[in-house]
Design a protein around this motif. Sequence first.
Motif, PDB file in Angstrom:
ATOM      1  N   UNK A   1     -19.275   4.477   5.966  1.00  0.00           N
ATOM      2  CA  UNK A   1     -18.407   3.522   5.280  1.00  0.00           C
ATOM      3  C   UNK A   1     -19.215   2.602   4.362  1.00  0.00           C
ATOM      4  N   UNK A   2     -20.293   2.042   4.885  1.00  0.00           N
ATOM      5  CA  UNK A   2     -21.063   1.095   4.075  1.00  0.00           C
ATOM      6  C   UNK A   2     -21.733   1.783   2.891  1.00  0.00           C
ATOM      7  N   UNK A   3     -22.181   3.030   3.078  1.00  0.00           N
ATOM      8  CA  UNK A   3     -22.764   3.755   1.944  1.00  0.00           C
ATOM      9  C   UNK A   3     -21.706   4.001   0.866  1.00  0.00           C
ATOM     10  N   UNK A   4     -20.486   4.265   1.300  1.00  0.00           N
ATOM     11  CA  UNK A   4     -19.414   4.484   0.316  1.00  0.00           C
ATOM     12  C   UNK A   4     -19.104   3.192  -0.448  1.00  0.00           C
ATOM     13  N   UNK A   5     -19.045   2.078   0.266  1.00  0.00           N
ATOM     14  CA  UNK A   5     -18.813   0.793  -0.404  1.00  0.00           C
ATOM     15  C   UNK A   5     -19.913   0.525  -1.423  1.00  0.00           C
ATOM     16  N   UNK A   6     -21.168   0.767  -1.037  1.00  0.00           N
ATOM     17  CA  UNK A   6     -22.285   0.542  -1.958  1.00  0.00           C
ATOM     18  C   UNK A   6     -22.192   1.450  -3.176  1.00  0.00           C
ATOM     19  N   UNK A   7     -21.775   2.689  -2.953  1.00  0.00           N
ATOM     20  CA  UNK A   7     -21.660   3.635  -4.068  1.00  0.00           C
ATOM     21  C   UNK A   7     -20.555   3.211  -5.041  1.00  0.00           C
ATOM     22  N   UNK A   8     -19.446   2.724  -4.517  1.00  0.00           N
ATOM     23  CA  UNK A   8     -18.305   2.368  -5.361  1.00  0.00           C
ATOM     24  C   UNK A   8     -18.444   0.992  -6.006  1.00  0.00           C
ATOM     25  N   UNK A   9     -19.134   0.073  -5.324  1.00  0.00           N
ATOM     26  CA  UNK A   9     -19.157  -1.308  -5.811  1.00  0.00           C
ATOM     27  C   UNK A   9     -20.548  -1.794  -6.208  1.00  0.00           C
ATOM     28  N   UNK A  10     -21.548  -0.950  -6.105  1.00  0.00           N
ATOM     29  CA  UNK A  10     -22.867  -1.225  -6.665  1.00  0.00           C
ATOM     30  C   UNK A  10     -23.509  -2.513  -6.203  1.00  0.00           C
ATOM     31  N   UNK A  11     -24.038  -3.281  -7.159  1.00  0.00           N
ATOM     32  CA  UNK A  11     -24.770  -4.506  -6.846  1.00  0.00           C
ATOM     33  C   UNK A  11     -23.899  -5.528  -6.127  1.00  0.00           C
ATOM     34  N   UNK A  12     -22.595  -5.452  -6.325  1.00  0.00           N
ATOM     35  CA  UNK A  12     -21.697  -6.366  -5.634  1.00  0.00           C
ATOM     36  C   UNK A  12     -21.877  -6.263  -4.128  1.00  0.00           C
ATOM     37  N   UNK A  13     -22.036  -5.046  -3.617  1.00  0.00           N
ATOM     38  CA  UNK A  13     -22.237  -4.860  -2.180  1.00  0.00           C
ATOM     39  C   UNK A  13     -23.611  -5.364  -1.746  1.00  0.00           C
ATOM     40  N   UNK A  14     -24.650  -5.054  -2.513  1.00  0.00           N
ATOM     41  CA  UNK A  14     -26.006  -5.461  -2.148  1.00  0.00           C
ATOM     42  C   UNK A  14     -26.160  -6.975  -2.107  1.00  0.00           C
ATOM     43  N   UNK A  15     -25.358  -7.678  -2.895  1.00  0.00           N
ATOM     44  CA  UNK A  15     -25.468  -9.133  -2.978  1.00  0.00           C
ATOM     45  C   UNK A  15     -24.537  -9.863  -2.013  1.00  0.00           C
ATOM     46  N   UNK A  16     -23.957  -9.131  -1.077  1.00  0.00           N
ATOM     47  CA  UNK A  16     -23.068  -9.749  -0.088  1.00  0.00           C
ATOM     48  C   UNK A  16     -23.829 -10.116   1.183  1.00  0.00           C
ATOM     49  N   UNK A  17     -24.951 -10.754   1.014  1.00  0.00           N
ATOM     50  CA  UNK A  17     -25.756 -11.195   2.161  1.00  0.00           C
ATOM     51  C   UNK A  17     -25.219 -12.551   2.626  1.00  0.00           C
ATOM     52  N   UNK A  18     -23.960 -12.548   3.033  1.00  0.00           N
ATOM     53  CA  UNK A  18     -23.275 -13.778   3.391  1.00  0.00           C
ATOM     54  C   UNK A  18     -22.624 -13.622   4.755  1.00  0.00           C
ATOM     55  N   UNK A  19     -22.364 -14.752   5.404  1.00  0.00           N
ATOM     56  CA  UNK A  19     -21.885 -14.722   6.782  1.00  0.00           C
ATOM     57  C   UNK A  19     -20.663 -15.622   6.944  1.00  0.00           C
ATOM     58  N   UNK A  20     -19.589 -15.057   7.459  1.00  0.00           N
ATOM     59  CA  UNK A  20     -18.361 -15.803   7.653  1.00  0.00           C
ATOM     60  C   UNK A  20     -17.962 -15.880   9.110  1.00  0.00           C
ATOM     61  N   UNK A  21     -16.871 -16.596   9.339  1.00  0.00           N
ATOM     62  CA  UNK A  21     -16.252 -16.695  10.659  1.00  0.00           C
ATOM     63  C   UNK A  21     -14.787 -16.303  10.502  1.00  0.00           C
ATOM     64  N   UNK A  22     -14.340 -15.335  11.283  1.00  0.00           N
ATOM     65  CA  UNK A  22     -12.964 -14.847  11.213  1.00  0.00           C
ATOM     66  C   UNK A  22     -12.259 -15.179  12.528  1.00  0.00           C
ATOM     67  N   UNK A  23     -11.112 -15.830  12.425  1.00  0.00           N
ATOM     68  CA  UNK A  23     -10.335 -16.198  13.611  1.00  0.00           C
ATOM     69  C   UNK A  23      -9.079 -15.339  13.660  1.00  0.00           C
ATOM     70  N   UNK A  24      -8.894 -14.626  14.766  1.00  0.00           N
ATOM     71  CA  UNK A  24      -7.713 -13.794  14.995  1.00  0.00           C
ATOM     72  C   UNK A  24      -6.785 -14.494  15.990  1.00  0.00           C
ATOM     73  N   UNK A  25      -5.500 -14.535  15.675  1.00  0.00           N
ATOM     74  CA  UNK A  25      -4.510 -15.095  16.600  1.00  0.00           C
ATOM     75  C   UNK A  25      -3.363 -14.101  16.731  1.00  0.00           C
ATOM     76  N   UNK A  26      -2.944 -13.855  17.960  1.00  0.00           N
ATOM     77  CA  UNK A  26      -1.908 -12.860  18.233  1.00  0.00           C
ATOM     78  C   UNK A  26      -0.559 -13.280  17.661  1.00  0.00           C
TER      79      UNK A  26
END
Length: 379
Positions: free
Chosen positions: A113-138
């Motif tokens: 999956x990640x190789x496909x994202x990198x192939x389709x979106x190029x440098x945009x994927x390589x520059x996503x060295x960012x970290x988030x917090x995701x909250x799920x609620x039922x």
Amino acid sequence: MEKAPSKDVWGPTVGVEEEFLLVDAVTGIPVNRADEVVTVAREQLGLHLEHELTGAQVETNTSVCHDAEQVRRELLETRRVVAQAARAAGCRVIAVGAPPLGHATGEITDSLRYRRIAREFGALAEQQLICGCHVHVAVPDRETAVQVCNHLRPWLPVLAAVTANSPFSEGEDTGFASWRSTIWSRWPVSGPPPFFTSWQHYEELCDTMIAAGTALDRAMAYWDVRPATDLPTVEVRISDVAASVDDAVLLAALVRALVARAVHDAGRGVQAEPVAQETLRQACWGAANEGLRGSTLDVLSGRSRPLREQLDDMVRGLMPVLEANGDLPALQRGLRLLDSQGCGADRQRRVFAKGQVEPLLRLLDVDRADSAEPRQTSA
């Protein structure tokens, strides 16, 4: 003020995903050690740690939690174990929205999956060295999920400001409280979502994006709030990974209460305010730029207001929910932290004022068990 129904109504389950950055223990520069850290965590420490898009990131998940205090207990333990795994792998793991030091690109993780994202979106994927917090609620069902997203949209700027935690890039102050938000906004499907008229409308929008090639699948509908792809939840994704556990718990308590109230309102036929997507985008940009001590457009009043005042408005409206579901003490602890120390970006700027790396890394170490800032020592 409306009296809250029972805890069963106001107490949906909640889960939290946190992404962390792996860095050199001395220089703070990102390092691609995820394979080693994940292996140590899984095989030696019993934590099912996940890979992320790049080799300098890892992701953790809580179990399905029944209140904010359970979230807090699990985050404290998980962060402790991740830090232990990173040390065993010869690096350090920090809770920060974007790399404060060194390069801002990473090696793409070797998965299909990640190789496909990198192939389709190029440098945009390589520059996503960012970290988030995701909250799920039922939530009860998919139709309710899209209505809940509509109800949460006006509060996205405030939620962004609560955990703003990425002011630096390559050792320089970006002028933003959340530089991560700016980097993330480059994706074609990101930011505040449109107003959904129904689940069918949501599905049609996803089909359009996939057909256009701007998303490979529904998992790449990277809106700030969305129905989760594989879980019966609403997922709030707008936040930087929090600098401390209590910041993350505050976020989880707010999102849990917002979702519970939205489910209740949707069930009574209360319509969400159809705030224009572009209006929301402007307000979210302002929140990312200013942080909690600044101001941005209040999308419900149409005027600029301090974000801390907007947060107070949110909390007042949620008070019956928070009292009923038992999350009020955890929320109050998080608010005291924000009032005394500011958001993560404020704390980073104080400790990094003289450009010293170690105080900054110590502030961001994921296994800091308390919320207090490191003591400042005289030169």
